[in-house]
Each structure stands twice: as C-alpha cells, then as structure tokens.
Design an enzyme around this catalytic site. Structure first.
Site: not given
Length: 171
Positions: A86, A97, A99, A101
C-alpha cells in the site's frame, strides 16, 4: 551486533529475521494470517517512488527469498502467497515506511480470496496505533477494537523473529 532497524520511527531491531544488503524481513505486529511478515528497505523511506532503483531490486529480491524459504512445510506450508504494498495514505498505508506484505495462503483460508485486501486495510489502520501501544506499555499490549486479531507482545514478536531467522541461517 546488527545495526538498529527502524520501521518508520519504531525500533524493530529485535523483530528482524533476515537482512539483505538494503532490506530486511520483520515479523508483523498484527498478522492477518499465520506467517504474515513484512519486507522493508533498511533506509526509512515513506513512499515507493522515493526508493533508489538498487533498493527496489534488493527489496523484491528479498521478498522472493522470503517466499521461497517460508514456503517450506516447517514454516508455513503455504500453497500460495499474497504479496502486496500500500503506497501512500489513500492506498491504505498507515506507517510511513515502504513495506511489502508477504502473506501465506491456503485453499479455503478466506471465504473470498480478495477479502485479504480489506483485512490489510483494517490492519494498516490499527498498526500505527499498535506500535504506539507497544512503546508506551512494554512488555504487553492493551486490547484494541479488533477482537479477533490482537497485537502481539514484544516477546512474541522476538520469539517468532528468532524462529524464522533459523530458516535463513540454514538455507
């Protein structure tokens, strides 16, 4: 001793289970499935477009490695994976930050496969709140609104990180 690792402003050094040159894998505060982890650049960068090309390459190379290692039956036995990012608040990103998933999937784990994305939206909204809670109330979390998925304690996160690090030490 490894250098400190931050996830936005949160020190997650003890929750790192694998490092590459520019990225690392961390256990998830509120996993939506058993084995749900995050892969993040080591440098704190808020948006995907702000990463350097070598950071993007390293990030997704580590995502691939995490999927490959954690697919083993001993760790997740996943039949498939949802790999998702996202990017920005309008996309559901609540921790500033970058990232990725990495979520193990199995046949029938959700009524509708795409339900995982709604779960990610809910998890993202609660994650920053959960990180604040862990900083304020170590070593335990207080309960949050989502009764089915409570944030894990720092001890639980560290235990899982150590267990997963074994997978990468023996590959």
């Amino acid at each position: 001793m490894p250098s400190k690792q931050y996830f936005a402003k949160f020190d997650v050094t003890s929750q790192v289970f694998v490092r590459s040159a520019l990225s690392c894998g961390i256990v998830n505060l509120k996993p939506i499935m058993r084995g749900h982890v995050l892969v993040v650049p080591q440098r704190v960068v808020g948006r995907f477009g702000e990463l350097e090309v070598d950071e993007v390459r390293d990030l997704y190379t580590l995502v691939h490695r995490v999927v490959k290692v954690l697919s083993k039956e001993r760790y997740t036995g996943a039949e498939g994976w949802t790999v998702s990012m996202q990017d920005g608040p309008v996309a559901g990103q609540s921790v500033p930050h970058v990232h990725v998933h990495v979520i193990p999937r199995a046949s029938g784990d959700l009524e509708k496969n795409d339900d995982v994305y709604g779960m990610l939206d809910t998890a993202s909204a609660e994650m920053e709140s959960g990180w604040r809670t862990i900083l304020e109330n170590r070593p335990k979390f207080t309960a949050v609104d989502d009764e089915e998925r409570k944030p894990r304690s720092l001890e639980e996160l560290e235990k899982e990180a150590k267990w997963l690090a074994e997978a990468f030490a023996s590959e």
